[in-house]
Design a protein around this motif. Structure first.
Motif, mmCIF file in Angstrom:
data_model
loop_
_atom_site.group_PDB
_atom_site.id
_atom_site.type_symbol
_atom_site.label_atom_id
_atom_site.label_comp_id
_atom_site.label_asym_id
_atom_site.label_seq_id
_atom_site.Cartn_x
_atom_site.Cartn_y
_atom_site.Cartn_z
ATOM 1 N N GLY A 103 0.806 -1.208 0.000
ATOM 2 C CA GLY A 103 0.000 0.000 0.000
ATOM 3 C C GLY A 103 0.838 1.257 0.000
ATOM 4 N N PHE A 104 0.232 2.357 0.469
ATOM 5 C CA PHE A 104 0.897 3.655 0.488
ATOM 6 C C PHE A 104 0.507 4.403 1.753
ATOM 7 N N SER A 105 1.456 5.191 2.280
ATOM 8 C CA SER A 105 1.202 6.018 3.454
ATOM 9 C C SER A 105 1.672 7.440 3.166
ATOM 10 N N TRP A 106 1.006 8.403 3.793
ATOM 11 C CA TRP A 106 1.397 9.802 3.648
ATOM 12 C C TRP A 106 0.787 10.594 4.803
ATOM 13 N N ALA A 107 1.205 11.847 4.930
ATOM 14 C CA ALA A 107 0.671 12.724 5.968
ATOM 15 C C ALA A 107 0.424 14.098 5.360
ATOM 16 N N ASP A 108 -0.670 14.723 5.780
ATOM 17 C CA ASP A 108 -1.045 16.019 5.222
ATOM 18 C C ASP A 108 -1.734 16.842 6.308
ATOM 19 N N ARG A 109 -1.187 18.001 6.602
ATOM 20 C CA ARG A 109 -1.763 18.924 7.583
ATOM 21 C C ARG A 109 -2.012 18.260 8.939
ATOM 22 N N GLY A 110 -1.060 17.457 9.369
ATOM 23 C CA GLY A 110 -1.135 16.857 10.695
ATOM 24 C C GLY A 110 -1.884 15.544 10.779
ATOM 25 N N MET A 111 -2.483 15.092 9.684
ATOM 26 C CA MET A 111 -3.198 13.815 9.671
ATOM 27 C C MET A 111 -2.430 12.809 8.818
ATOM 28 N N GLY A 112 -2.316 11.585 9.351
ATOM 29 C CA GLY A 112 -1.665 10.526 8.603
ATOM 30 C C GLY A 112 -2.687 9.611 7.951
ATOM 31 N N TYR A 113 -2.356 9.111 6.779
ATOM 32 C CA TYR A 113 -3.256 8.229 6.031
ATOM 33 C C TYR A 113 -2.451 7.034 5.513
ATOM 34 N N SER A 114 -3.056 5.877 5.543
ATOM 35 C CA SER A 114 -2.407 4.691 5.006
ATOM 36 C C SER A 114 -3.454 3.809 4.343
ATOM 37 N N LEU A 115 -3.206 3.447 3.108
ATOM 38 C CA LEU A 115 -4.078 2.542 2.344
ATOM 39 C C LEU A 115 -3.336 1.237 2.155
ATOM 40 N N VAL A 116 -3.946 0.121 2.540
ATOM 41 C CA VAL A 116 -3.306 -1.180 2.385
ATOM 42 C C VAL A 116 -4.288 -2.172 1.773
ATOM 43 N N GLY A 117 -3.732 -3.133 1.077
ATOM 44 C CA GLY A 117 -4.542 -4.161 0.435
ATOM 45 C C GLY A 117 -3.654 -5.295 -0.014
ATOM 46 N N PRO A 118 -4.214 -6.251 -0.754
ATOM 47 C CA PRO A 118 -3.403 -7.362 -1.250
ATOM 48 C C PRO A 118 -2.325 -6.842 -2.193
ATOM 49 N N ARG A 119 -1.151 -7.437 -2.114
ATOM 50 C CA ARG A 119 -0.053 -7.006 -2.979
ATOM 51 C C ARG A 119 -0.440 -7.172 -4.453
ATOM 52 N N ARG A 120 -0.362 -6.062 -5.190
ATOM 53 C CA ARG A 120 -0.693 -6.123 -6.608
ATOM 54 C C ARG A 120 -0.022 -4.956 -7.340
ATOM 55 N N ASP A 121 1.267 -5.084 -7.574
ATOM 56 C CA ASP A 121 2.063 -4.085 -8.293
ATOM 57 C C ASP A 121 1.794 -2.681 -7.751
ATOM 58 N N ASP A 122 1.427 -1.748 -8.663
ATOM 59 C CA ASP A 122 1.222 -0.356 -8.280
ATOM 60 C C ASP A 122 -0.245 0.033 -8.415
ATOM 61 N N SER A 123 -1.154 -0.962 -8.371
ATOM 62 C CA SER A 123 -2.566 -0.683 -8.636
ATOM 63 C C SER A 123 -3.226 0.128 -7.536
ATOM 64 N N LEU A 124 -2.614 0.184 -6.359
ATOM 65 C CA LEU A 124 -3.220 0.935 -5.259
ATOM 66 C C LEU A 124 -2.882 2.424 -5.290
ATOM 67 N N ARG A 125 -1.894 2.819 -6.078
ATOM 68 C CA ARG A 125 -1.505 4.230 -6.090
ATOM 69 C C ARG A 125 -2.636 5.155 -6.555
ATOM 70 N N PRO A 126 -3.379 4.830 -7.631
ATOM 71 C CA PRO A 126 -4.497 5.718 -8.013
ATOM 72 C C PRO A 126 -5.536 5.852 -6.902
ATOM 73 N N LEU A 127 -5.792 4.769 -6.163
ATOM 74 C CA LEU A 127 -6.743 4.843 -5.056
ATOM 75 C C LEU A 127 -6.204 5.740 -3.946
#
Length: 254
Positions: free
Chosen positions: A219-243
């Motif tokens: 998945g992917f993790s990031w932080a913006d204006r003091g809030m952290g976000y993380s999206l995780v799912g089954p491993r599948r190349d880079d298909s989660l980046r658009p989400l």
């Protein structure tokens, strides 16, 4: 009648007949108004009855003699003192080893920032995404948004991934070493599930998107204006980046 929302814990307690009479009546009223939930609760009851029927013969069996407490104590008394000394030595070695691990853990620096958030999201995914009975606590998006916002003490927006082919399943508040976090879950027509975890950040409050990987989870993790976000799912190349990009764009509209 109280204004508390009916949770998954209430439903399971209702099946187990462990609710107070007033709360049991509230759940019964709720089920009358929500036949889809009532059908699911009926399935829980059927499972409980099947388990009880299957285990009843075992529960009625007498306790084996070797498990009788008085007999165990008497057996220990008859053993030679050398055996007791050996047991004591083993216990001392075990305690010493445990102490070493405790000291080791105390001297290791705790994970923090975006790395910690990624680990928390991966752990939540591994625990809840595989749960086919109670993966989420609240399924109503309005109730859930109000609940997580009150627990995190700031407005939280639930990401909408319907345009990307993922349905909102529900969510819950999960504990972390850095305070409560909001977890949202989604699935698609193939049965694949995604988890979004968000919480306030004490460090790494503005960080660019970074990939994460843990076993068969990515998945992917990031932080913006003091809030952290993380999206995780089954491993599948880079298909989660658009989400992840879509979630980040929606979060910025709060």
């Amino acid at each position: 009648m109280s204004n508390r929302p009916i949770t998954e814990d209430d439903l399971h307690a209702y099946v187990d007949r462990a609710l107070e009479p007033e709360r049991e009546a509230e759940v019964a009223t709720y089920l009358d108004k929500h036949p889809d939930v009532a059908k699911r609760v009926a399935a829980f009851s059927d499972q409980r009855d099947l388990l009880r029927s299957a285990l009843l013969p075992i529960a009625e069996e007498p306790l084996p003699p070797q498990l009788n407490l008085a007999r165990i104590i008497e057996s220990q008394r008859r053993r030679p003192s050398s055996f007791r000394w050996a047991v004591a030595a083993m216990l001392m070695l075990s305690i010493g080893g445990l102490g070493g691990w405790v000291i080791r853990g105390a001297t290791q620096l705790p994970t923090s920032g975006l790395t910690a958030l990624a680990q928390e999201a991966s752990e939540s995914y591994k625990v809840y995404a595989s749960d086919r009975i109670r993966p989420v606590e609240l399924r109503d998006s309005t109730e859930l948004a109000q609940w997580v916002s009150s627990q995190l003490r700031q407005p939280i927006k639930l990401p909408d991934l319907s345009q990307s082919g993922y349905r909102f399943m529900g969510g819950r508040v999960v504990p972390t070493a850095h305070g409560p976090a909001a977890m949202f879950m989604y699935d698609d027509d193939r049965g694949d599930r995604l988890v979004v975890l968000t919480r306030p950040m004490t460090t790494d409050q503005n960080e660019p998107m970074a990939p994460l990987s843990s076993g068969d989870v990515a998945g992917f993790s990031w932080a913006d204006r003091g809030m952290g976000y993380s999206l995780v799912g089954p491993r599948r190349d880079d298909s989660l980046r658009p989400l992840a990009n879509e979630i980040r764009k929606q979060a910025r509209t709060i």
